[in-house]
Design an enzyme around this catalytic site. Structure first.
Site, PDB file in Angstrom:
ATOM      1  N   HIS A  69     -52.388  -4.617 -41.266  1.00  0.00           N
ATOM      2  CA  HIS A  69     -52.809  -3.222 -41.074  1.00  0.00           C
ATOM      3  C   HIS A  69     -54.052  -2.876 -41.904  1.00  0.00           C
ATOM      4  O   HIS A  69     -54.726  -1.892 -41.613  1.00  0.00           O
ATOM      5  CB  HIS A  69     -51.680  -2.268 -41.464  1.00  0.00           C
ATOM      6  CG  HIS A  69     -50.736  -1.952 -40.353  1.00  0.00           C
ATOM      7  ND1 HIS A  69     -51.150  -1.448 -39.137  1.00  0.00           N
ATOM      8  CD2 HIS A  69     -49.381  -2.032 -40.282  1.00  0.00           C
ATOM      9  CE1 HIS A  69     -50.083  -1.244 -38.366  1.00  0.00           C
ATOM     10  NE2 HIS A  69     -49.006  -1.592 -39.025  1.00  0.00           N
ATOM     11  N   ARG A 114     -32.137   1.573 -43.669  1.00  0.00           N
ATOM     12  CA  ARG A 114     -33.237   1.244 -42.752  1.00  0.00           C
ATOM     13  C   ARG A 114     -32.771   1.485 -41.326  1.00  0.00           C
ATOM     14  O   ARG A 114     -31.786   0.885 -40.867  1.00  0.00           O
ATOM     15  CB  ARG A 114     -33.643  -0.224 -42.963  1.00  0.00           C
ATOM     16  CG  ARG A 114     -34.830  -0.643 -42.138  1.00  0.00           C
ATOM     17  CD  ARG A 114     -35.200  -2.093 -42.449  1.00  0.00           C
ATOM     18  NE  ARG A 114     -36.157  -2.592 -41.481  1.00  0.00           N
ATOM     19  CZ  ARG A 114     -36.517  -3.869 -41.377  1.00  0.00           C
ATOM     20  NH1 ARG A 114     -36.003  -4.767 -42.186  1.00  0.00           N
ATOM     21  NH2 ARG A 114     -37.391  -4.241 -40.474  1.00  0.00           N
ATOM     22  N   TYR A 126     -45.712  -2.047 -30.137  1.00  0.00           N
ATOM     23  CA  TYR A 126     -45.718  -3.292 -30.904  1.00  0.00           C
ATOM     24  C   TYR A 126     -45.731  -4.531 -29.995  1.00  0.00           C
ATOM     25  O   TYR A 126     -46.625  -5.362 -30.076  1.00  0.00           O
ATOM     26  CB  TYR A 126     -44.459  -3.391 -31.779  1.00  0.00           C
ATOM     27  CG  TYR A 126     -44.357  -2.390 -32.906  1.00  0.00           C
ATOM     28  CD1 TYR A 126     -44.647  -2.765 -34.207  1.00  0.00           C
ATOM     29  CD2 TYR A 126     -43.943  -1.092 -32.681  1.00  0.00           C
ATOM     30  CE1 TYR A 126     -44.528  -1.872 -35.257  1.00  0.00           C
ATOM     31  CE2 TYR A 126     -43.834  -0.181 -33.727  1.00  0.00           C
ATOM     32  CZ  TYR A 126     -44.118  -0.575 -35.008  1.00  0.00           C
ATOM     33  OH  TYR A 126     -44.002   0.321 -36.029  1.00  0.00           O
ATOM     34  N   GLY A 143     -39.007  -0.883 -42.137  1.00  0.00           N
ATOM     35  CA  GLY A 143     -39.173  -2.212 -42.713  1.00  0.00           C
ATOM     36  C   GLY A 143     -40.270  -2.195 -43.749  1.00  0.00           C
ATOM     37  O   GLY A 143     -40.109  -2.648 -44.875  1.00  0.00           O
ATOM     38  N   GLY A 144     -41.404  -1.658 -43.341  1.00  0.00           N
ATOM     39  CA  GLY A 144     -42.528  -1.575 -44.262  1.00  0.00           C
ATOM     40  C   GLY A 144     -43.472  -0.489 -43.828  1.00  0.00           C
ATOM     41  O   GLY A 144     -43.420  -0.028 -42.684  1.00  0.00           O
ATOM     42  N   MET A 145     -44.304  -0.036 -44.763  1.00  0.00           N
ATOM     43  CA  MET A 145     -45.311   0.969 -44.435  1.00  0.00           C
ATOM     44  C   MET A 145     -46.607   0.556 -45.116  1.00  0.00           C
ATOM     45  O   MET A 145     -46.627   0.322 -46.332  1.00  0.00           O
ATOM     46  CB  MET A 145     -44.842   2.352 -44.901  1.00  0.00           C
ATOM     47  CG  MET A 145     -45.844   3.461 -44.623  1.00  0.00           C
ATOM     48  SD  MET A 145     -46.140   3.699 -42.845  1.00  0.00           S
ATOM     49  CE  MET A 145     -47.863   4.189 -42.863  1.00  0.00           C
ATOM     50  N   GLU A 146     -47.666   0.501 -44.312  1.00  0.00           N
ATOM     51  CA  GLU A 146     -48.927  -0.091 -44.747  1.00  0.00           C
ATOM     52  C   GLU A 146     -49.771   0.850 -45.595  1.00  0.00           C
ATOM     53  O   GLU A 146     -50.986   0.936 -45.394  1.00  0.00           O
ATOM     54  CB  GLU A 146     -49.711  -0.529 -43.505  1.00  0.00           C
ATOM     55  CG  GLU A 146     -50.167   0.615 -42.567  1.00  0.00           C
ATOM     56  CD  GLU A 146     -49.175   0.996 -41.485  1.00  0.00           C
ATOM     57  OE1 GLU A 146     -47.973   0.740 -41.658  1.00  0.00           O
ATOM     58  OE2 GLU A 146     -49.598   1.564 -40.458  1.00  0.00           O
ATOM     59  N   ASN A 147     -49.180   1.547 -46.542  1.00  0.00           N
ATOM     60  CA  ASN A 147     -49.962   2.470 -47.356  1.00  0.00           C
ATOM     61  C   ASN A 147     -51.099   1.704 -48.042  1.00  0.00           C
ATOM     62  O   ASN A 147     -50.859   0.653 -48.644  1.00  0.00           O
ATOM     63  CB  ASN A 147     -49.053   3.158 -48.365  1.00  0.00           C
ATOM     64  CG  ASN A 147     -47.982   3.981 -47.672  1.00  0.00           C
ATOM     65  OD1 ASN A 147     -48.280   4.688 -46.713  1.00  0.00           O
ATOM     66  ND2 ASN A 147     -46.744   3.864 -48.104  1.00  0.00           N
ATOM     67  N   GLN A 159     -42.746   8.965 -47.055  1.00  0.00           N
ATOM     68  CA  GLN A 159     -43.014   8.246 -45.808  1.00  0.00           C
ATOM     69  C   GLN A 159     -43.729   9.260 -44.920  1.00  0.00           C
ATOM     70  O   GLN A 159     -43.101  10.116 -44.306  1.00  0.00           O
ATOM     71  CB  GLN A 159     -41.712   7.738 -45.178  1.00  0.00           C
ATOM     72  CG  GLN A 159     -41.870   7.183 -43.761  1.00  0.00           C
ATOM     73  CD  GLN A 159     -42.879   6.064 -43.639  1.00  0.00           C
ATOM     74  OE1 GLN A 159     -42.996   5.205 -44.519  1.00  0.00           O
ATOM     75  NE2 GLN A 159     -43.681   6.077 -42.579  1.00  0.00           N
TER      76      GLN A 159
END
Ligand SMILES: [Zn+2]
Length: 618
Positions: free
Chosen positions: A310, A566, A392, A279-283, A150
């Protein structure tokens, strides 16, 4: 990244680094810039290390520049050498500065002859802040170890020595070797049919900022969900995830219709073990996602809409510094709402917008003035803290306001033009405003003036007359909640049978911070929230029940806290328990069990809660 709603860490003051435009990086991009990274890494699970080398292609900007300065954190460096055009290597001298608590160690490499490439041979620390190593027991299927990165905000430097600033974009290639039965994925094009052979190569041909560098590895199965999308997850999770995320291709097509082509090729999703702190990661090409959104009814798939969005706002146009991160997260949250509306209807999108807005209204007044601004003074904030709900929720609220004032057609046209104009660049808030003035404000005079726009961007609080969506269903919940609290409606008469996740979230969010114990017990006996498999509902429920003094929920709360790492779903329970001495002791006991399964970021955040609670005790 998705970490919301309503989670802000404490605000820390940062020392200013050498490069004043981005105080969270030692890099000096006005002297030299990395244009390409080539990684060759070996995954060492027993030692929890990445072992290998990073070769950086350089574009020297200043003919007098004496050195290349990189960001690192806890890297063990074995050797640094210059690479000549003929492939000949020459050792280079370097100085690794003492570790700064926030920024890590500045690495200064003497390179007065300006080599075209520099190679750093290194190994990561088992405690690298950007990596989590899980034993088989800490995974869903308990068969193989798992690891994932991350990098956002400033954690890429803990696994790759580089210029760790969002202002600097580079392409990358990589070779990764792993134990044979472990599948490796990265934030690049991945091949769903890659054999399990322990040898993986990757190519990211588009220039990306360092925080989008990502790697994941473990017992990973693959299931296609569309012509350009697949789910990657542990074998016991992949079917459920593919079902929950079956609308992914529709989401891509919807976003393309609104804002132009998806430019990255494939869009895949890696579902991680429950310890993933966000929650999520926009890789790029491979969104990393928490399994806590797999609730069976698609009610939380706006997470995928968010990470996919993203691919335009964030990955295509990146905030040039962490201070400008609302350009990533605010625009993305707005686009997420548009995708949700197109696929699941306006009332679902309005409910999600209203949940965010109400949570922000409740919190923003408690924040320091600087943190209430979309574009704050960067010296007052920590990079990870920039990702607060101001970026956000206030950011997306600002965009919804623009849409309302200028009309949807004009605003869609503007946003599409904005994505095209700045594609594959990193920009500041001021560059965005310079573009907005001729292309929106002046183009449609009389709709909204620059002073109003600047009040949103640089002002504190929420501007007056900020428009809120209507939600008749939420209004009805408000009425029922009031009647229940006033004793005019019993808990079993709440019309909650058909409530979706968002409606439960709204009901629980708007209960008083300390609800009378009897009321909590009535809700539980009517609706059996204790033990819920839905972590969004669980987090809110346990927080209320603990605050009300309902010790009967403690074991179920402990189970939730142990299963889920999380941050946003776990920290509020620790916070609630830590308000009483007995609760604090219990929370520390839970943490002792849960800690080995937590990500370093989650460990840090929980320990900060304990430290604060003990300080108050004394
Ligand atoms: Zn995000």
């Amino acid at each position: 990244m998705r970490l919301l709603p309503a989670l802000t860490f404490g605000t820390l003051l940062l020392p200013l680094a050498a490069h004043a435009a981005e105080p969270h990086s030692y890099a000096q991009p006005d002297q030299v810039q990395v244009t390409h990274l080539d990684l060759d890494l070996k995954l060492d699970f027993p030692h929890r290390e990445l072992d290998g080398q990073a070769t950086l292609k350089l574009d020297w900007k200043n003919p007098q520049a004496p050195s290349l300065v990189l960001d690192t954190r806890d890297l063990k460096i074995a050797k640094i050498e210059a690479l000549g055009a003929d492939g000949k290597t020459t050792p280079l001298n370097y100085v690794l500065a003492p570790r700064d608590k926030q920024l890590g160690s500045k690495l200064t490499i003497a390179a007065p002859t300006h080599p075209a490439q520099v190679r750093i041979v290194y190994v990561t620390s088992p405690d690298a802040s950007g990596l989590q190593w899980l034993t088989p027991e800490q995974t869903a299927d308990k068969k193989l170890p798992f690891m994932f990165s991350q990098s956002e905000s400033i954690h890429a430097r803990s696994w790759v020595p580089l210029q760790d600033s969002p202002a600097i974009r580079f392409t990358y290639t990589a070779h990764v070797s792993s134990p044979k039965d472990v599948r490796v994925v990265m934030s690049a094009l991945n091949d769903a049919n890659h054999p399990l052979n322990g040898n993986y190569t990757f190519d990211q041909p588009h220039p990306i900022p360092s925080y989008l560098l990502a790697i994941g590895a473990g017992d990973i199965a693959v299931k296609e969900t569309g012509p350009r999308s697949a789910i990657y997850a542990e074998p016991s999770v992949v079917g459920k995830a593919a079902h929950e995320f079956e609308d992914t291709e529709k989401m891509i097509a919807t976003t393309e219709q609104l804002y132009g082509p998806y430019r990255w090729g494939r869009y895949d999703i890696l579902v991680l073990p429950a310890s993933f702190p966000y929650g999520g990661m926009e890789n790029p090409n491979m969104t990393f996602a928490t399994p806590t959104v797999l609730v069976g009814d698609k009610s939380l798939v706006s997470l995928v809409a968010h990470e996919l969005a993203h691919s335009w706002s964030g990955n295509l146009i990146t905030a040039a510094s962490w201070r400008d991160i609302w350009l990533n997260e605010g625009v993305t949250t707005y686009v997420q709402g548009r995708i949700t509306e197109a696929l699941y209807g306006k009332s679902q999108a309005d409910e999600e917008a209203l949940l965010d807005a109400r949570a922000l209204q409740k919190e923003i007044g408690k924040m320091p003035a600087n943190s209430q601004k979309l574009a704050p003074d960067p010296r007052g904030i920590n990079a990870d803290d920039s990702l607060s709900d101001v970026a956000y929720s206030k950011g997306s609220w600002f965009l919804r306001t623009l849409e309302q004032r200028f009309g949807r057609a004009a605003f869609d046209d503007y946003l599409k033009g904005y994505f095209n104009h700045f594609a594959f660049q990193s920009i500041t808030t001021e560059q965005m405003l310079d573009y907005m003035k001729p292309n929106l404000i002046d183009k449609y005079p009389g709709k909204m003036n620059l002073a109003e726009v600047k009040d949103w961007v640089y002002g504190t609080g929420i501007p007056k007359n900020a428009p809120l969506p209507d939600s008749p269903r939420f209004d009805k919940i408000d009425q029922e909640r009031s009647a229940f609290l006033d004793g005019k409606l019993s808990a079993d008469k709440l019309d909650a049978k058909g409530w979706n996740t968002q409606e439960w979230m709204y009901f629980l969010n708007r209960l008083p911070d300390v609800t009378p114990l009897a009321k909590i017990q009535q809700i539980d006996s009517a609706w059996h929230l204790t033990g819920t498999p839905n972590a969004e509902i669980g987090m809110r429920w346990y927080t209320h029940a603990i605050a009300a003094g309902d010790k009967a929920v403690w074991p179920a709360a402990a189970d939730h806290m142990t299963r889920i790492g999380r941050l946003y779903l776990t920290l509020p329970l620790y916070q609630a328990l830590a308000t009483t001495p007995e609760g604090l002791t219990y929370a520390e006991k839970v943490y002792a069990t849960a800690k080995p399964g937590y990500h370093p970021l989650t460990q840090q955040a929980v320990e900060a809660i304990f430290a604060k609670a003990h300080k108050i005790e004394n």
